[in-house]
Design a protein around this motif. Structure first.
Motif, PDB file in Angstrom:
ATOM      1  N   LEU A 104       0.834  -1.216   0.000  1.00 24.63           N
ATOM      2  CA  LEU A 104       0.000   0.000   0.000  1.00 24.63           C
ATOM      3  C   LEU A 104       0.865   1.260   0.000  1.00 24.63           C
ATOM      4  O   LEU A 104       0.612   2.209  -0.749  1.00 24.63           O
ATOM      5  CB  LEU A 104      -0.937  -0.010   1.206  1.00 24.63           C
ATOM      6  CG  LEU A 104      -2.069  -1.038   1.181  1.00 24.63           C
ATOM      7  CD1 LEU A 104      -2.845  -1.015   2.503  1.00 24.63           C
ATOM      8  CD2 LEU A 104      -3.019  -0.763   0.015  1.00 24.63           C
ATOM      9  N   GLY A 105       1.889   1.253   0.850  1.00 24.25           N
ATOM     10  CA  GLY A 105       2.772   2.415   0.907  1.00 24.25           C
ATOM     11  C   GLY A 105       3.519   2.637  -0.392  1.00 24.25           C
ATOM     12  O   GLY A 105       3.656   3.769  -0.865  1.00 24.25           O
ATOM     13  N   ILE A 106       3.998   1.542  -0.999  1.00 21.72           N
ATOM     14  CA  ILE A 106       4.720   1.638  -2.275  1.00 21.72           C
ATOM     15  C   ILE A 106       3.799   2.170  -3.371  1.00 21.72           C
ATOM     16  O   ILE A 106       4.198   3.028  -4.165  1.00 21.72           O
ATOM     17  CB  ILE A 106       5.288   0.255  -2.661  1.00 21.72           C
ATOM     18  CG1 ILE A 106       6.414  -0.142  -1.705  1.00 21.72           C
ATOM     19  CG2 ILE A 106       5.782   0.259  -4.111  1.00 21.72           C
ATOM     20  CD1 ILE A 106       6.781  -1.614  -1.787  1.00 21.72           C
ATOM     21  N   ALA A 107       2.574   1.675  -3.417  1.00 19.96           N
ATOM     22  CA  ALA A 107       1.628   2.115  -4.455  1.00 19.96           C
ATOM     23  C   ALA A 107       1.333   3.604  -4.318  1.00 19.96           C
ATOM     24  O   ALA A 107       1.319   4.344  -5.311  1.00 19.96           O
ATOM     25  CB  ALA A 107       0.337   1.299  -4.359  1.00 19.96           C
ATOM     26  N   VAL A 108       1.101   4.064  -3.088  1.00 16.75           N
ATOM     27  CA  VAL A 108       0.822   5.493  -2.868  1.00 16.75           C
ATOM     28  C   VAL A 108       2.033   6.339  -3.262  1.00 16.75           C
ATOM     29  O   VAL A 108       1.901   7.361  -3.951  1.00 16.75           O
ATOM     30  CB  VAL A 108       0.438   5.751  -1.395  1.00 16.75           C
ATOM     31  CG1 VAL A 108       0.365   7.250  -1.114  1.00 16.75           C
ATOM     32  CG2 VAL A 108      -0.906   5.095  -1.078  1.00 16.75           C
ATOM     33  N   SER A 109       3.228   5.931  -2.830  1.00 20.40           N
ATOM     34  CA  SER A 109       4.450   6.672  -3.163  1.00 20.40           C
ATOM     35  C   SER A 109       4.673   6.725  -4.668  1.00 20.40           C
ATOM     36  O   SER A 109       5.091   7.756  -5.206  1.00 20.40           O
ATOM     37  CB  SER A 109       5.658   6.037  -2.479  1.00 20.40           C
ATOM     38  OG  SER A 109       5.535   6.078  -1.078  1.00 20.40           O
ATOM     39  N   THR A 110       4.397   5.623  -5.344  1.00 21.63           N
ATOM     40  CA  THR A 110       4.570   5.571  -6.796  1.00 21.63           C
ATOM     41  C   THR A 110       3.615   6.517  -7.500  1.00 21.63           C
ATOM     42  O   THR A 110       4.001   7.266  -8.412  1.00 21.63           O
ATOM     43  CB  THR A 110       4.365   4.133  -7.308  1.00 21.63           C
ATOM     44  OG1 THR A 110       5.303   3.266  -6.660  1.00 21.63           O
ATOM     45  CG2 THR A 110       4.541   4.063  -8.813  1.00 21.63           C
ATOM     46  N   ILE A 111       2.346   6.500  -7.094  1.00 25.69           N
ATOM     47  CA  ILE A 111       1.343   7.372  -7.717  1.00 25.69           C
ATOM     48  C   ILE A 111       1.677   8.843  -7.451  1.00 25.69           C
ATOM     49  O   ILE A 111       1.536   9.702  -8.330  1.00 25.69           O
ATOM     50  CB  ILE A 111      -0.062   7.023  -7.204  1.00 25.69           C
ATOM     51  CG1 ILE A 111      -0.465   5.622  -7.700  1.00 25.69           C
ATOM     52  CG2 ILE A 111      -1.087   8.053  -7.649  1.00 25.69           C
ATOM     53  CD1 ILE A 111      -1.733   5.080  -7.097  1.00 25.69           C
ATOM     54  N   VAL A 112       2.133   9.155  -6.232  1.00 24.46           N
ATOM     55  CA  VAL A 112       2.530  10.531  -5.904  1.00 24.46           C
ATOM     56  C   VAL A 112       3.687  10.977  -6.792  1.00 24.46           C
ATOM     57  O   VAL A 112       3.695  12.092  -7.324  1.00 24.46           O
ATOM     58  CB  VAL A 112       2.917  10.648  -4.412  1.00 24.46           C
ATOM     59  CG1 VAL A 112       3.612  11.975  -4.128  1.00 24.46           C
ATOM     60  CG2 VAL A 112       1.683  10.508  -3.533  1.00 24.46           C
ATOM     61  N   SER A 113       4.670  10.101  -6.988  1.00 24.13           N
ATOM     62  CA  SER A 113       5.814  10.453  -7.836  1.00 24.13           C
ATOM     63  C   SER A 113       5.383  10.669  -9.280  1.00 24.13           C
ATOM     64  O   SER A 113       5.887  11.576  -9.954  1.00 24.13           O
ATOM     65  CB  SER A 113       6.889   9.361  -7.763  1.00 24.13           C
ATOM     66  OG  SER A 113       6.450   8.162  -8.369  1.00 24.13           O
ATOM     67  N   ILE A 114       4.446   9.869  -9.763  1.00 23.77           N
ATOM     68  CA  ILE A 114       3.931  10.051 -11.124  1.00 23.77           C
ATOM     69  C   ILE A 114       3.239  11.401 -11.255  1.00 23.77           C
ATOM     70  O   ILE A 114       3.449  12.135 -12.237  1.00 23.77           O
ATOM     71  CB  ILE A 114       2.964   8.903 -11.497  1.00 23.77           C
ATOM     72  CG1 ILE A 114       3.732   7.592 -11.673  1.00 23.77           C
ATOM     73  CG2 ILE A 114       2.199   9.234 -12.771  1.00 23.77           C
ATOM     74  CD1 ILE A 114       2.847   6.387 -11.883  1.00 23.77           C
TER      75      ILE A 114
END
Length: 432
Positions: A63-73
């Motif tokens: 969950l944390g990785i997915a949120v961080s990835t979407i934020v970076s995008i």
């Protein structure tokens, strides 16, 4: 209209859906499944794989990785709209920031997580992001089609994006693009009808000045330009929020900066005679004068406020050995954190000029005084794009950068300046 096939096909690679699907698939889903099969053993069953993924340590990490990835995008897509921003060079800093915030949140909330999974996904997301950039390498940003007439020749001179001049007013076979015209010019009726039809069909239609400013990062200063609110005065709400952020950052970085300043001060003292710090009257917020504080980088006897002495030339003989190093990586500016605490400066903003220089520029350059509408900064849009300037022609260009910053004042632009300041510190760009 004959166009390179790579440009015609550019739409898919630049779409948000493709970017999200590609990065999440190869940066998150694929490494999670690979690690799940590895952890489940040599001959894993689907139930064992799902049980591993369902563990709180793994679920929290995903969950944390997915949120961080979407934020970076989201951040990287936003950065694409600012001039002079090399997105490829921003990938690692932005990903580092988003995953760093993830680790800070995990540590603060004491959440269980998997180190191996976060590191693996970080590397995979990084590779996926660079892969997308490589796919886009043959399509240089936004594709512009120009309606002939008026002053659109300014856009034709751009080198930062593909520009094509339209030969007939027709939407047929026109690729995914932005249409540019001089909306104040007296265009032929068929071109006016074309622009109306293009707008109705949902295609973006821009005035040539908007495009020139967005691609060059400058604002023409033939007249004072309003900001996004249609006013000359920037948003008071933003300025108050920025002031609060400035203070918080000062408190956070002061324990780190203080030892660095102490070491640099000792080096200055051992290198040459004179005081360690240099105070100079500068023109600041709303035209109020203040004393800026810096580490001394020149010989003491030349630290006056004469206009000619205020201008630093290339390979200036007044610069000391240690001073040259400090100026190259901008460490001489660190004591200005005290100016920020006093409310005289900000971390980001137009650089404050010496009072003697400022008064001279005001007499030579129209609208120069308008740059004092915001707090001056340690780093700014002109500094990361142009560097140090000396003559009036360079000051005119610098003012165009300053006006662009004032007109487009935003957190996004501040983030870009912050990221590019780090690059400037390592490269020594624009130092004297």
């Amino acid at each position: 209209m004959n166009l390179p096939s790579a440009i015609v096909r550019r739409g898919m690679f630049h779409s948000l859906r493709f970017e999200l699907a590609f990065v999440l698939l190869f940066g998150v889903i694929a490494p999670v499944l690979a690690l799940a099969f590895f952890e489940a053993g040599i001959s894993p069953g689907l139930s064992r794989v799902m049980n591993w993924i369902g563990e709180p340590v793994v679920t929290n990490s995903i969950l944390g990785i997915a949120v961080s990835t979407i934020v970076s995008i989201a951040i990287l897509r936003r950065l694409r709209f600012y001039p002079g921003v090399a997105v490829a060079r921003s990938i690692l800093p932005v990903l580092g920031m988003s995953f760093g915030l993830l680790m800070a949140a995990i540590a603060g909330l004491r959440i269980e997580y998997s180190n191996r999974l976060i590191i693996l996904c970080f590397l995979c997301v990084l590779l996926a992001r660079f892969a997308i950039t490589a796919m886009r390498s043959r399509a240089k940003g936004v594709l512009y089609f120009i309606v002939p007439g008026g002053r659109v020749d300014l856009v034709r001179e751009l080198r930062s994006a593909p520009v094509f001049v339209m030969d007939r007013p027709s939407l047929d076979s026109l690729p995914d693009c932005a249409i540019v015209a001089d909306l104040y010019a007296d265009l032929d009726p068929e071109w006016e009808r074309f622009l109306a039809e293009a707008a109705i069909s949902g295609r973006p239609v821009y005035h040539y000045k908007q495009v020139w400013e967005a691609e060059t990062g400058r604002v023409q200063i033939e007249h004072m330009s309003e900001n996004g609110f249609g006013a000359l005065v920037p948003s008071f709400t933003y300025q108050k929020m920025k002031r609060a952020i400035d203070l918080v950052l000062c408190i956070l970085v002061l324990p780190i900066i203080a030892p660095v300043v102490a070491i640099c001060a000792l080096a200055v003292k051992l290198d040459s005679d004179g005081s360690v710090f240099f105070r100079q009257r500068r023109m600041g917020f709303r035209g109020r004068e203040f004393f800026v504080l810096k580490l001394r980088t020149m010989t003491e006897e030349h630290a006056g406020e004469d206009r000619n002495l205020s201008i630093t030339q290339d390979r200036d003989k007044r610069i000391t050995r240690v001073g040259g190093f400090l100026r190259r990586i901008r460490l001489d500016e660190l004591p200005q954190i005290l100016n920020i605490l006093r409310g005289e400066m900000s971390w980001i903003g137009p650089r404050p000029e010496a009072v003697s220089l400022s008064k001279w520029y005001e007499g030579e350059v129209p609208f120069y005084r308008y740059r004092h509408i915001v707090r001056p900064g340690i780093s700014g849009w002109a500094q990361v794009n142009q560097g140090h300037v000396a003559d009036v022609d360079e000051v005119n260009k610098k003012l165009q950068y300053d006006f662009y910053y004032i007109k487009n004042l935003s957190y996004w632009l501040d983030i870009i300046i912050l990221l590019r300041t780090v690059k400037v510190m390592f490269s020594g760009f624009g130092s004297k």
